[in-house]
Scaffold this active site. Structure first.
Site, PDB file in Angstrom:
ATOM      1  N   VAL A  50       3.520   7.568   4.743  1.00 53.50           N
ATOM      2  CA  VAL A  50       4.496   7.216   3.712  1.00 53.50           C
ATOM      3  C   VAL A  50       3.810   6.480   2.569  1.00 53.50           C
ATOM      4  O   VAL A  50       4.055   6.764   1.392  1.00 53.50           O
ATOM      5  CB  VAL A  50       5.638   6.363   4.313  1.00 53.50           C
ATOM      6  CG1 VAL A  50       6.567   5.849   3.228  1.00 53.50           C
ATOM      7  CG2 VAL A  50       6.410   7.173   5.350  1.00 53.50           C
ATOM      8  N   HIS A  51       2.925   5.569   2.914  1.00 56.34           N
ATOM      9  CA  HIS A  51       2.195   4.808   1.902  1.00 56.34           C
ATOM     10  C   HIS A  51       1.349   5.737   1.030  1.00 56.34           C
ATOM     11  O   HIS A  51       1.283   5.558  -0.194  1.00 56.34           O
ATOM     12  CB  HIS A  51       1.299   3.757   2.576  1.00 56.34           C
ATOM     13  CG  HIS A  51       0.443   2.995   1.632  1.00 56.34           C
ATOM     14  ND1 HIS A  51       0.946   2.111   0.695  1.00 56.34           N
ATOM     15  CD2 HIS A  51      -0.901   2.988   1.460  1.00 56.34           C
ATOM     16  CE1 HIS A  51      -0.047   1.590   0.006  1.00 56.34           C
ATOM     17  NE2 HIS A  51      -1.181   2.111   0.442  1.00 56.34           N
ATOM     18  N   SER A  52       0.711   6.714   1.644  1.00 61.90           N
ATOM     19  CA  SER A  52      -0.138   7.623   0.866  1.00 61.90           C
ATOM     20  C   SER A  52       0.681   8.427  -0.131  1.00 61.90           C
ATOM     21  O   SER A  52       0.268   8.631  -1.269  1.00 61.90           O
ATOM     22  CB  SER A  52      -0.944   8.543   1.794  1.00 61.90           C
ATOM     23  OG  SER A  52      -0.108   9.455   2.467  1.00 61.90           O
TER      24      SER A  52
END
Length: 95
Positions: free
Chosen positions: A67-69
């Site tokens: 999700v962060h990427s």
């Protein structure tokens, strides 16, 4: 990690483009925007590889890192777009 690294590099290059335009160095600003675009292409290639695997049925586990990427990449794309507009604005102001 390709999304995070290349997204971060793209955002950094876009920010350097703004700084260069602010000082009137438009050749450098344009080069930094091009550099940002190249990093975004690399990030997009990483993303495409992940999507291709998903389409083949090889489902990746969705983690906070995943999700962060994606968030990192979307931020970089938005920042690059805005940096292009800001560089153009500095060019108009310089005329």
């Amino acid at each position: 990690m390709g999304l995070i690294v290349n997204g971060g590099n793209a955002k950094s290059s876009a920010f350097e483009a703004i700084k260069a335009a602010k000082t009137g160095d438009f050749d450098k600003a344009d080069a930094k925007l091009k550099e940002a675009d190249d990093f975004l292409i690399e990030a997009h290639n990483s993303q495409t590889a992940m999507l291709t695997e998903e389409a083949k049925g090889n489902h990746a586990k969705v983690t906070l890192l995943t999700v962060h990427s994606q968030d990192h990449l979307m931020n970089a794309i938005t920042f690059r777009d805005l940096a292009g507009e800001i560089v153009d604005l500095y060019k108009r102001l310089a005329k």
